[in-house]
Each structure stands twice: as C-alpha cells, then as structure tokens.
Design a protein around this motif. Structure first.
Motif, PDB file in Angstrom:
ATOM      1  N   VAL A  76      45.897  33.387  29.589  1.00  0.00           N
ATOM      2  CA  VAL A  76      47.176  32.944  29.023  1.00  0.00           C
ATOM      3  C   VAL A  76      47.901  31.999  29.983  1.00  0.00           C
ATOM      4  O   VAL A  76      49.095  31.731  29.812  1.00  0.00           O
ATOM      5  N   GLY A  77      47.191  31.496  30.984  1.00  0.00           N
ATOM      6  CA  GLY A  77      47.755  30.480  31.852  1.00  0.00           C
ATOM      7  C   GLY A  77      48.551  30.984  33.038  1.00  0.00           C
ATOM      8  O   GLY A  77      49.224  30.194  33.716  1.00  0.00           O
ATOM      9  N   GLN A  78      48.496  32.278  33.331  1.00  0.00           N
ATOM     10  CA  GLN A  78      49.235  32.832  34.463  1.00  0.00           C
ATOM     11  C   GLN A  78      48.400  32.766  35.736  1.00  0.00           C
ATOM     12  O   GLN A  78      47.210  33.085  35.717  1.00  0.00           O
ATOM     13  N   VAL A  79      49.026  32.351  36.827  1.00  0.00           N
ATOM     14  CA  VAL A  79      48.362  32.371  38.128  1.00  0.00           C
ATOM     15  C   VAL A  79      48.259  33.826  38.577  1.00  0.00           C
ATOM     16  O   VAL A  79      49.278  34.502  38.747  1.00  0.00           O
ATOM     17  N   VAL A  80      47.037  34.318  38.765  1.00  0.00           N
ATOM     18  CA  VAL A  80      46.831  35.721  39.127  1.00  0.00           C
ATOM     19  C   VAL A  80      46.141  35.883  40.482  1.00  0.00           C
ATOM     20  O   VAL A  80      45.863  36.997  40.906  1.00  0.00           O
ATOM     21  N   GLY A  81      45.871  34.780  41.160  1.00  0.00           N
ATOM     22  CA  GLY A  81      45.256  34.871  42.474  1.00  0.00           C
ATOM     23  C   GLY A  81      45.435  33.579  43.238  1.00  0.00           C
ATOM     24  O   GLY A  81      45.576  32.500  42.637  1.00  0.00           O
ATOM     25  N   VAL A  82      45.454  33.683  44.573  1.00  0.00           N
ATOM     26  CA  VAL A  82      45.660  32.503  45.406  1.00  0.00           C
ATOM     27  C   VAL A  82      44.871  32.674  46.696  1.00  0.00           C
ATOM     28  O   VAL A  82      44.616  33.802  47.150  1.00  0.00           O
ATOM     29  N   LEU A  83      44.495  31.548  47.276  1.00  0.00           N
ATOM     30  CA  LEU A  83      43.746  31.537  48.538  1.00  0.00           C
ATOM     31  C   LEU A  83      43.986  30.191  49.197  1.00  0.00           C
ATOM     32  O   LEU A  83      44.005  29.156  48.520  1.00  0.00           O
TER      33      LEU A  83
END
Length: 229
Positions: A76-83
């Motif tokens: 649904v277009g949500q940012v759920v992880g980052v690095l």
C-alpha cells in the motif's frame, strides 16, 4: 530470528533508493535503529530526535540524508524498512556537514555538547576506512519484524551495491569490507546479522569511560562464507 520471506510476500514489497519525501516515514525507523545512541548524542527527547532526523533525512547531503539510504515499501506504499550505506571514500564532508546541520537546527550553544558527545560515541562506532562500507540505520516497522523483511532488504542492498548504490558508484564491491555495529545488549539483532553472514570483529580497546555502559557495541564484518539459510 527472521523466517525467510515467501515468494508471494516478497512480490508485495518494493525495494528502491530513498527519496527526500520519504523523510516523515523513514525518520522514526532511523531513530528505532539506535534509540539509545541518538538519545545520548542529541540529548533530547525521542520525538525531538525524530523531528531532527526527519529534517536531516530530507537534506541532499550528510550521513542522515536520503541519498545514503534504501527503503522497502509494502503493497500500500508505506515505507516499512530502511538501511543506510556509508562508503568510506565519500565520508570526508560528513563531519563539517553534521556540525552545520546541528547548528542550523538546534543553534550553536546546544550543538557544542552534542558534538562533544558525538566524539565519544565515534570512539565506539568508528567511521569506515576508504576500503570499507558501513551499513547503518537498519530497521523495519514493528509490525513486520520477524518476517524476513530486513533480510530481504539487506539482500537487495547487496545487489544495489553491485550496481553502484554507494555514493562513490564503484563497481568493485567484491573487494570492499562491509561492516555494521550492534549493541552488545541487542542479542536478537546480533543473531540475525550472524545468520546473514556477519562475524564479530575482535575489539582492540575497551570502551571509553565517558560512554554509558548500555552503548557498548560489537563491530561485525560481512563474510559471505558464513551466511546461513
């Protein structure tokens, strides 16, 4: 420990370079990757830390910039992880940039003690050498933990590195040493990193006496031969 993502679950995720407009979604994740470290460094409440990280993430340069990060986005277009990946060849401007960013955001008098605490923290979390890439700000949304999302994001970042994800754009990633840091107390994350192929780097000196005991960390080095599926 994370279970591998199934084919259908992976297809529902999108891996891409971060953008400046990801700042609002990414900042809480970046903070979650090192709540204790950011609390010590900035010396402000969690929400104030997140607000600063949102400001810094939207900038076009610096160690907290969107340009250093990759994200994973759900169906649904949500940012759920980052690095983030910090290439040791490209970090020379980082120190003056963070000083400028802190002064612009917090003012000179509040920035000075932040920079002094940053020097203490840097003894425990040293910058990468020119031959190294430091992976940092590793976090996924709480609702997705344990589902293989971070493992998939790390695998995507490895592939992106071969295409020149690091700001240096080098294609010689095979000769580079990939590092990360994890708190000694964060045994769950350390176990995940070991499964991904990271091994402990022997400690060369004891922690600084000015560093809170809860911030003692382990530096880890990626060894592909140690990867466990």
């Amino acid at each position: 420990m994370e279970a591998p993502l199934g084919a259908g679950a992976r297809e529902a995720l999108t891996f891409r370079p971060a953008r400046a407009d990801d700042a609002a979604a990414a900042a809480p994740l970046v903070f979650a990757s090192g709540e204790r470290e950011f609390g010590f460094f900035l010396g402000v409440a969690p929400q104030a830390c997140i607000a600063f990280l949102q400001y810094a993430f939207a900038l076009s340069a610096g160690r907290f910039s969107w340009r250093r990060h990759r994200v994973v986005v759900n169906a649904v277009g949500q940012v759920v992880g980052v690095l983030a990946a910090h290439d040791g060849r490209d970090i020379l401007p980082d120190d003056p940039h963070i000083a400028w960013t802190l002064m612009r955001y917090f003012g000179v008098w509040r920035t000075v003690p932040m920079l002094l605490r940053g020097l203490v923290l840097e003894q425990e979390l040293p910058k990468p050498k020119r031959s190294q890439t430091l992976v940092a700000h590793c976090a996924v949304a709480a609702a997705t933990r344990g589902q293989g999302v971070f493992s998939a994001l790390f695998g995507d970042a490895q592939q992106a590195a071969m295409r020149g994800f690091s700001t240096g754009g080098s294609q010689e990633q095979g000769s580079r040493e990939i590092l990360l840091d994890v708190l000694v107390s964060n045994t769950r994350a350390a176990a995940l990193y070991r499964r991904l192929g990271f091994v402990d780097v022997p400690r060369r000196r004891p922690p600084s006496r000015r560093l809170p005991a809860e911030l003692e960390s382990i530096r880890m080095r990626f060894d592909p031969s140690k990867t466990r599926r």
